[in-house]
Structures are given as C-alpha cells and as structure tokens.
Design a protein around this motif. Structure first.
Motif, PDB file in Angstrom:
ATOM      1  N   GLU A 494       0.812  -1.211   0.000  1.00  0.00           N
ATOM      2  CA  GLU A 494       0.000   0.000   0.000  1.00  0.00           C
ATOM      3  C   GLU A 494       0.848   1.266   0.000  1.00  0.00           C
ATOM      4  OE1 GLU A 494      -0.121  -1.633   4.315  1.00  0.00           O
ATOM      5  OE2 GLU A 494      -0.082  -2.390   2.262  1.00  0.00           O
ATOM      6  N   HIS A 495       2.153   1.143   0.298  1.00  0.00           N
ATOM      7  CA  HIS A 495       3.047   2.286   0.256  1.00  0.00           C
ATOM      8  C   HIS A 495       3.836   2.350  -1.052  1.00  0.00           C
ATOM      9  CE1 HIS A 495       3.059   2.220   4.948  1.00  0.00           C
ATOM     10  NE2 HIS A 495       1.973   2.760   4.437  1.00  0.00           N
ATOM     11  N   GLY A 496       3.455   1.538  -2.019  1.00  0.00           N
ATOM     12  CA  GLY A 496       4.105   1.570  -3.321  1.00  0.00           C
ATOM     13  C   GLY A 496       5.323   0.677  -3.428  1.00  0.00           C
ATOM     14  N   GLY A 497       5.602  -0.138  -2.441  1.00  0.00           N
ATOM     15  CA  GLY A 497       6.763  -1.007  -2.483  1.00  0.00           C
ATOM     16  C   GLY A 497       6.524  -2.250  -3.322  1.00  0.00           C
ATOM     17  N   ASP A 498       7.580  -2.759  -3.931  1.00  0.00           N
ATOM     18  CA  ASP A 498       7.447  -3.981  -4.735  1.00  0.00           C
ATOM     19  C   ASP A 498       8.214  -5.137  -4.109  1.00  0.00           C
ATOM     20  OD1 ASP A 498      10.056  -3.231  -5.189  1.00  0.00           O
ATOM     21  OD2 ASP A 498       9.989  -3.586  -7.361  1.00  0.00           O
ATOM     22  N   LEU A 499       8.645  -4.981  -2.844  1.00  0.00           N
ATOM     23  CA  LEU A 499       9.400  -6.051  -2.192  1.00  0.00           C
ATOM     24  C   LEU A 499       8.563  -7.321  -2.076  1.00  0.00           C
ATOM     25  CD1 LEU A 499      12.171  -6.570  -0.808  1.00  0.00           C
ATOM     26  CD2 LEU A 499      11.047  -6.040   1.358  1.00  0.00           C
ATOM     27  N   THR A 500       7.258  -7.186  -1.887  1.00  0.00           N
ATOM     28  CA  THR A 500       6.393  -8.359  -1.732  1.00  0.00           C
ATOM     29  C   THR A 500       6.188  -9.106  -3.049  1.00  0.00           C
ATOM     30  OG1 THR A 500       4.453  -6.936  -2.014  1.00  0.00           O
ATOM     31  CG2 THR A 500       5.185  -7.345   0.234  1.00  0.00           C
ATOM     32  N   GLN A 501       6.681  -8.542  -4.139  1.00  0.00           N
ATOM     33  CA  GLN A 501       6.556  -9.231  -5.426  1.00  0.00           C
ATOM     34  C   GLN A 501       7.736 -10.161  -5.691  1.00  0.00           C
ATOM     35  OE1 GLN A 501       3.723  -8.931  -7.196  1.00  0.00           O
ATOM     36  NE2 GLN A 501       3.096  -7.634  -5.449  1.00  0.00           N
ATOM     37  N   ALA A 502       8.773 -10.085  -4.869  1.00  0.00           N
ATOM     38  CA  ALA A 502       9.921 -10.983  -5.053  1.00  0.00           C
ATOM     39  C   ALA A 502       9.510 -12.419  -4.750  1.00  0.00           C
ATOM     40  CB  ALA A 502      11.065 -10.553  -4.146  1.00  0.00           C
ATOM     41  N   ARG A 503      10.039 -13.365  -5.551  1.00  0.00           N
ATOM     42  CA  ARG A 503       9.718 -14.792  -5.389  1.00  0.00           C
ATOM     43  C   ARG A 503      10.959 -15.537  -4.886  1.00  0.00           C
ATOM     44  NH1 ARG A 503       9.211 -16.852 -10.077  1.00  0.00           N
ATOM     45  NH2 ARG A 503       9.666 -15.010 -11.334  1.00  0.00           N
ATOM     46  N   PHE A 504      10.728 -16.386  -3.879  1.00  0.00           N
ATOM     47  CA  PHE A 504      11.798 -17.157  -3.254  1.00  0.00           C
ATOM     48  C   PHE A 504      11.559 -18.637  -3.551  1.00  0.00           C
ATOM     49  CE2 PHE A 504      11.653 -13.196  -1.050  1.00  0.00           C
ATOM     50  CZ  PHE A 504      12.962 -12.921  -0.694  1.00  0.00           C
ATOM     51  N   MET A 505      12.519 -19.211  -4.281  1.00  0.00           N
ATOM     52  CA  MET A 505      12.419 -20.628  -4.624  1.00  0.00           C
ATOM     53  C   MET A 505      12.992 -21.523  -3.533  1.00  0.00           C
ATOM     54  SD  MET A 505      11.912 -18.796  -7.308  1.00  0.00           S
ATOM     55  CE  MET A 505      13.551 -18.137  -7.693  1.00  0.00           C
ATOM     56  N   SER A 506      13.902 -21.013  -2.718  1.00  0.00           N
ATOM     57  CA  SER A 506      14.505 -21.797  -1.636  1.00  0.00           C
ATOM     58  C   SER A 506      14.769 -20.867  -0.462  1.00  0.00           C
ATOM     59  CB  SER A 506      15.815 -22.460  -2.084  1.00  0.00           C
ATOM     60  OG  SER A 506      15.607 -23.340  -3.174  1.00  0.00           O
ATOM     61  N   TRP A 507      14.859 -21.454   0.707  1.00  0.00           N
ATOM     62  CA  TRP A 507      15.203 -20.718   1.933  1.00  0.00           C
ATOM     63  C   TRP A 507      15.549 -21.733   3.020  1.00  0.00           C
ATOM     64  CZ3 TRP A 507      10.321 -21.247  -0.031  1.00  0.00           C
ATOM     65  CH2 TRP A 507       9.402 -21.956   0.751  1.00  0.00           C
ATOM     66  N   TRP A 508      16.137 -21.255   4.044  1.00  0.00           N
ATOM     67  CA  TRP A 508      16.484 -22.128   5.173  1.00  0.00           C
ATOM     68  C   TRP A 508      15.312 -22.226   6.150  1.00  0.00           C
ATOM     69  CZ3 TRP A 508      20.374 -25.337   6.600  1.00  0.00           C
ATOM     70  CH2 TRP A 508      21.534 -25.330   5.813  1.00  0.00           C
ATOM     71  N   LYS A 509      14.967 -23.478   6.480  1.00  0.00           N
ATOM     72  CA  LYS A 509      13.992 -23.693   7.545  1.00  0.00           C
ATOM     73  C   LYS A 509      14.712 -23.508   8.888  1.00  0.00           C
ATOM     74  CE  LYS A 509      11.011 -26.978   7.475  1.00  0.00           C
ATOM     75  NZ  LYS A 509       9.780 -26.149   7.431  1.00  0.00           N
TER      76      LYS A 509
END
Length: 789
Positions: A494-509
């Motif tokens: 809602e503040h115009g950011g596009d960080l939430t559009q990044a896609r993560f295929m892997s990460w550490w549990k």
C-alpha cells in the motif's frame, strides 16, 4: 492517654536493674557463729541493726531505680494525651514537602502555574515553622528526586532549592514520593512528623486503584513507633473541571542513524482532550528551526474521556552530517509541556560496511556479494552513502572488524572459534551483523558457534533448506502484513513497495531458540508493535557490556527475544532480528544474490540493503532513551572525558562518568530523571557551539505522555487513597495550618526522666553517707554501755 518509646530495643537494657542485686549478693560475707557470754550485753543494738537493714534495702531499690531511669530516658519515651503530655508538650516537628513536578503542573490557564503556586506555598509555609523544625524536599517526577536529605534547619537553603527546581516535565509517581518521604521521616528525631504533598489534583500520578502498592505503603508507614501524617494540598487550577488540551505523543523515527540525503520518516499521534470540534496546526522543527513547508492542519473531534487523535507523519532528508534534533510541535496552549515531542538523530556522511564473501569467484559478477556491493556502493558514485568493502571469508580476521559499523556474512560456510568470539565482542559493543544464508552454509557449525542453544548471536537454529514446495507454485512471497517494524513498513504494497513481489524458490527452515539459561530481555506489546525493541536502549533493549554491571559481564551479554521482521507467505520467517549486548544481529534465510530468489531484480532491493545497514549501524547510537536509562556515548581514543559535560533541561550541567576502556573510551550519564533534550559538548563550548575539543551531540530522554489527561481525582479515588487514616486532603494553607499546628498532646519526656535521675542520684549519695555514719554509731553505742560491768 497512650504511652510509647522511640527506641524500644533499648528496653532490653532494663535487665541491668539486676546488677545492684548481684553486687549485693556477691559482696555478702559468711561468718562463723561463736557463742560467748558477753552476747547478752549487745541486745540493745538489735533495733539499730534492723534500721540499717531497711536503709540498705532502700539504697538497693534506689540504685535499681537509677538504672531503670537511665534506660527509659535513652529509650526516649513519649506520651499522647493526658496531663503529662500537656505539661511537657512540644511543637518541634520534621516535615517532608513533596512537590509534584509533572508537566500538568505547568498549566498556564491562571495567573500562575500550579508549580509556581507550589513554590510560593513553600515560602509561606516556612514562615509558620519554628526554628527547631527540620525540612526535606522531594521533587516528584517519573522517579522521585530527593533534593534535600537529611532534613535541614537551614530554611534559606530550602528556599534556594525550591526556587531552583527544574520546570515541570514528564509524569509523576506520587506514591513513590510518599514512600521516600516516610523513609526519610523514619530516621528523624521529633515526635511530630508530617509529609505535605503539593499537587494539582490530577488522578494519574496517584495510582489509586493499585491496592498492592498502597498496602505496601501502609505497612511501611505503620512500622515506626511515631507514624507519619500525610497531608495533600490541592492546587487544582481547573477546580474539578475538564479543560481543553492538545498533546503530541512520543516520536517514532524510522532510524536513529542515517546518512545525508537519505529520507527519515517521523511519525507520531496528536491527541485531543475536549468537548468541541477544533482544528490544530502541526509543525516540523529541525534543531529548533520550524519548516514552514512541512506545516499540516488537522481537524479534531471529541472522543469521550481520552479525546480524539490523528496520526501525523513527516519525511525529512538531512543535508549535512552531525547530531540533530527533530521535533513535532503544536501551537502553544495552556499546557505547553505536551505541545512538542523530540527525537535525536545522528547523520553521517557515509557508513563503512564490510561484506564477507562466502563464495568468491574469478568472475566478480558471479561472486556472492557482487550485487550487494553494486547496490550499496555503485562504482559511478564517488560519494556513496555506504562505503562497502569486500573480503573473502578465508581472509577475514578479527583485526579488520573495528573500522566498520556493520559486517555482512554472505553465504559464509562457517566461522572458527576465535573469529566467532571476535564477532560476539564486536556486536556486543554496539555494532551490527547481517547474516545472509545460502547453499554453502554448514548448519552444524553455525548452530554450535553462533546459536549456542539460544544464547548466542544467531537468533534461530538452522534446520535444513526448503525448496520443493516453493518451486511447485513458482516460489514463495513475502507476506505484506509481516512488514510491521518502522524500517520495514515502507516496503508494504500500500506504500508503493514492490518487495512483496519478489519470489523465493529456496530458503532455510529454522526453529525458534529454547532460550534456556540465557539472560533475555523480552519487549513489551508496545515495543513489539512499533519495532522499538530493536531501536536501542531507548526501547527496552538489554544493556550491553558498557551498561552491565561487573557481575553480569561474566555471564555474557544480554540477548533479546527474536523478532520476525519479514515472513514468507508459507509462514516461514525470512528476516529475524535480535539484540546482542548493545548491538544487533539480522538473519535472512535466503542469500542476497539471485541464486534462490528474484529479490535483486526488485526496485526495493537497493533500498532494503540500505535500510538494513542503517538499522544495524544505529544500535550503537542509542540517542533516544526512557527516563532512568543511562546515556552512553562512545568517544575517540584521544578524547579527554574530563573536558566534556552533559547539559540537560533548563541548562542543568551533569558531570560525565568515564566508561568503556582505554582503547574504546565512552562517556556515561546515569542520572536521567529529568526528561527532555540533553546535549553533550565540551565545557568551554558556549551555548553548545562546536569547539576544537569536539562537536555537540544530542540525546532525548522520553517520558510517559499520560499526563495530558487532566482528569482530576473523584470522590471515590479520594476515599480510597485516604484509607484508614492514610492521608488527608486539604484545600488551603490556612486549613493545613489549623490541622497541622493544633497541639495533639504528643510529647517526649525523656529529659524529664533525666532530671529525676539527677535528683535520685543526689539522694543516693546522701543515703550512702547516712548509712555509713549511722551504722558506725549503732555499733559503738552498745560497746560503750558494757564498760562499767
């Protein structure tokens, strides 16, 4: 009539009355009885011997009485009521005057503020006291400040002290002030002991509903043999009404440390207490200079007892480095103490950061830190905001850490024990550590060297890499509602950011820490909601080595509970932070290159890295603290602490306490009981102007803004506070004088017992001389009568 003693433990000395009896028994001699014929001529001396025995018994009782009188006189007996009290009555008294120092005492709706009335009231009250009376002064604020103790008979000193009290600010804790007053009076000597509280009748400072608080106070008050009488003088300027008031809440800044030309967001709330709709202008000030272009106007509606409120937000970019004070200000009303709120911000030209590459390549573009370095320190920018330098993990040594404000471990496989220990000390002293995980990370080494079962730098325990489920649906994304900290809110959709559009295929549990045996500081609900728990000591961050006592250092730096700064929509944490000593650690469960995500392709990637660096670097500044939290400032190794001083509200000067060590000296101010803006500068710097000894540095000591609710004590509150003779409310000095100086027939008569002792001592001497002379004559008389026979 009642009888009591001030020193009851001395009554055990009454056992000393047995000493004359023991002396008499030990001095008796046993004689052999020999019958002889001349005994019949001594029959005439038996009456004389009986008289001698009676006189000896009277002398024994007299000596026992002398000991008893001395003991009773030293025990300081006193009596209330009856003829004896009226005979030896005294008016000498000990008085503790408590002056409410909260900012509601600065109300300007009348001819004088209640605080001015309180000071004038003290001057007049001193004229009613006797020369033998003693006075002590307590300035009741967030923490009660005992200004004069022990009580003094020097009334001129009391007048000077009262006139020099700082202006009202912050809130007040009247229950704590009354407790300190009772503790002071429990050590005084007069029988009349009174505590007079001068306040404006506001309900907030009394905590009338806290039954446990006042039950403990009652226990303390009833312990001394002479109980303290408490009087509350109501200086209410509103006469029980509901005045109109606007108030600025505490400022929330996106960062305490920033760089030039980088935006800082200042956010707060303006509250309204009143019954009619009103409008108000809100201003932004930088170092006391009002920015006309930043003026905002809001309309306020009444909303019951707590009033209406609006959220106010400003953004500012600093053009020059240094220490600055930002303020949100309202037009003055009758209560100026809450018409402004301040925050201290440090501005640097640039911030040095060390990027540790865990996967260096011959082709620099393919290395782990290539994208991060380009984002932080572009090659085409001769004056970047962040000066990023890269070193291979194999070349990292502890000697290189000291010159950087933050260190980034980018997919570093692991750390050996000496380097892990050096990083712990580095963070504990106020620096920041950013750990970006990747495929080269060894979880066993990280968990052993950095996690340490929840007591170490790593806020979470590494489990395994998750990837399959995310790849099946095109990758996980950052949950928008998880971006709730001040420095992450700008990335919301809602503040115009596009960080939430990044896609993560892997990460550490990861797993949250058990925190067994760790010294943990858990932020409260307000800090968790605002993210203030990560903003340094101002928001409850645990003290670091420079703040901890010697006994705490041996158990390692304090750690805070982990806070999730960003979470994936799968529920797994992406960014987790923790305070470690005076510094902070931030862990991202994905790398900062493009191997596992599309994050580097987003427009917010550059801004995110800058925000992370600024967040980690600001831990050491700690320029905005709460009342009672020490101010700590790191100094250059060549600085002489003796040349500097802290200058607080009202230009009050405070001596600097050296802290740190020879290699990293620091200045410390422990007494922050007065809220407001503080300035650290050289003693010879006039008006805070920078001098050759160094520039000025600003701090802000914040306070509770609840005093803006001017609701007075109601009748139920007064009855609850009065309790069983706990305190009494009076409306004027004349009423108090009539109650205070009416003779209550309570008097000490130990001096009278000493005069009786002297009289009995003279009588004892006379008895001894008479007994010696009378016994000699009685023996001589029968001997002379037998001579003719």
């Amino acid at each position: 009539m009642s009888f009591n003693v001030l020193n009851p433990w001395l009554l055990y000395a009454l056992l000393g009355v047995s000493l004359p009896i023991l002396a008499h028994l030990l001095s008796r001699k046993k004689y052999d009885v020999v019958q002889w014929g001349a005994m019949q001529f001594l029959e005439l001396g038996r009456k004389a011997r009986r008289r001698i025995r009676l006189e000896q018994l009277l002398l024994l009782l007299l000596r026992m009485g002398l000991i008893a009188l001395v003991v009773l006189a030293l025990a300081r007996p006193w009596v209330q009521g009856g003829f004896l009290a009226e005979l030896v009555s005294t008016q000498s008294r000990d008085v503790v005057i408590v002056i409410d120092g909260s900012y509601s005492m600065g109300w300007k709706g009348g001819a004088r503020t209640p605080h001015d009335d309180a000071r004038q009231w003290v001057h007049r009250f001193l004229e009613d006291l006797n020369s033998g009376d003693t006075v002590s002064i307590i300035d009741a604020r967030d923490r009660a400040r005992v200004v004069i103790d022990p009580p003094t008979r020097d009334f001129s000193l009391v007048r000077e002290t009262v006139d020099s009290l700082p202006p009202p600010s912050g809130t007040s804790n009247l229950a704590e002030a009354c407790t300190k007053a009772v503790q002071i009076l429990s050590r005084t000597s007069h029988l009349a002991r009174d505590c007079v509280v001068l306040t404006d009748g506001q309900a907030r400072g009394w905590s009338a509903d806290d039954e446990h608080l006042w039950a403990g106070f009652d226990d303390l008050r009833t312990q001394p043999a002479v109980q303290t009488r408490l009087w509350v003088v109501d200086l209410d300027p509103h006469k029980g009404g509901q005045p109109t008031n606007f108030a600025v809440d505490r400022l929330s800044v996106s960062r305490e440390l920033t760089v030039t030309r980088f935006p800082v967001r200042i956010k707060t709330k303006v509250r309204y207490h009143g019954e009619q709709p009103l409008s108000r202008r809100v201003y932004l000030e930088i170092n006391g200079q009002r920015l006309a272009e930043q003026t905002q106007t809001y309309q306020f509606q009444p909303a019951g007892r707590m009033g209406g409120e609006v959220t106010v937000e400003f953004e500012h970019r600093f053009a020059r480095p240094g220490s600055h004070v930002v303020s949100v200000v309202l037009d003055d009303d009758n209560l100026p103490g809450d018409d402004r709120a301040d925050a201290a911000i440090s501005v640097a030209e640039s911030i040095p950061v060390l990027l540790v590459d865990g996967d260096p390549r011959l082709d620099p573009i393919r290395s782990e830190t290539a994208l991060a370095r380009a984002a932080l320190s572009p090659s085409n920018n001769p004056a970047p905001l962040v000066r990023a330098e890269v070193v291979a993990a194999s070349d990292l040594t502890s000697d290189r850490l000291a010159t950087y404000e933050a260190v980034v471990l980018a997919n570093v496989p692991g750390l050996d024990d000496p380097l892990a220990a050096a990083l712990k000390d580095y963070v504990a002293t106020g620096r920041g550590l950013f750990i970006a995980l990747g495929d080269r990370v060894d979880p066993a080494r990280y968990n052993a060297a950095l996690h340490e079962d929840g007591r170490g730098l790593l806020p979470v325990r590494l489990v395994s890499i998750a990837e399959d489920a995310a790849r099946d649906r095109g990758g996980a994304r950052i949950a928008n509602d998880s971006l709730d900290l001040p420095w992450t809110q700008m990335f919301r959709a809602e503040h115009g950011g596009d960080l939430t559009q990044a896609r993560f295929m892997s990460w550490w549990k990861t797993e949250p820490p058990p925190l067994v045996g760790a010294r943990v500081s858990r932020p409260g609900p307000r800090e968790q909601a605002s993210g203030a728990a990560n903003l340094g000591p101002a928001a409850g961050r645990p003290p670091g080595p420079a703040e901890a006592g010697p006994g705490e250092r041996g158990h390692g730096p304090a750690v805070s509970s982990p806070i999730v700064a960003a979470r994936l929509d799968t529920g797994e944490p992406l960014i987790v932070t923790r305070n470690y000593g005076r510094g902070a650690v931030l862990v991202m469960t994905a790398p900062i290159d493009a191997d596992w995500s599309t994050l580097p392709a987003r427009d917010d990637f550059v801004t995110l890295l800058h925000e992370v660096v600024l967040f980690l670097s600001s831990q050491r500044s700690a320029r905005n603290v709460d009342v009672g939290v020490p101010l700590i400032l790191d100094l250059p190794a060549s600085a002489d602490v003796r040349q500097f001083a802290f200058f607080g509200p009202g230009k009050t000067a405070f001596a600097v306490t050296p802290a740190g060590n020879e290699l990293r000296p620091a200045a410390r101010l422990a007494d922050t009981s007065l809220p407001g803006v503080y300035e650290f500068r050289a003693k010879n710097a006039p008006g805070g102007v920078a001098s050759a000894a160094g520039p000025r540095e600003h701090f802000v000591v914040n306070f509770d803004r609840g005093e803006s609710d001017l609701t007075p004590l109601d009748d139920d509150d007064r009855r609850q506070l009065a309790g069983d003779g706990r305190l009494a409310f009076v409306k004027s000095r004349d009423e108090l004088r009539q109650l205070l100086f009416t003779d209550d027939s309570r008097s000490e008569f130990g001096l009278l017992l000493l005069f009786v002792f002297l009289g009995m001592l003279v009588f004892e001497v006379v008895m001894c001389r008479r007994l010696v002379r009378g016994g000699h004559e009685a023996v001589e008389e029968p001997e002379s009568a037998a001579e003719p026979v």
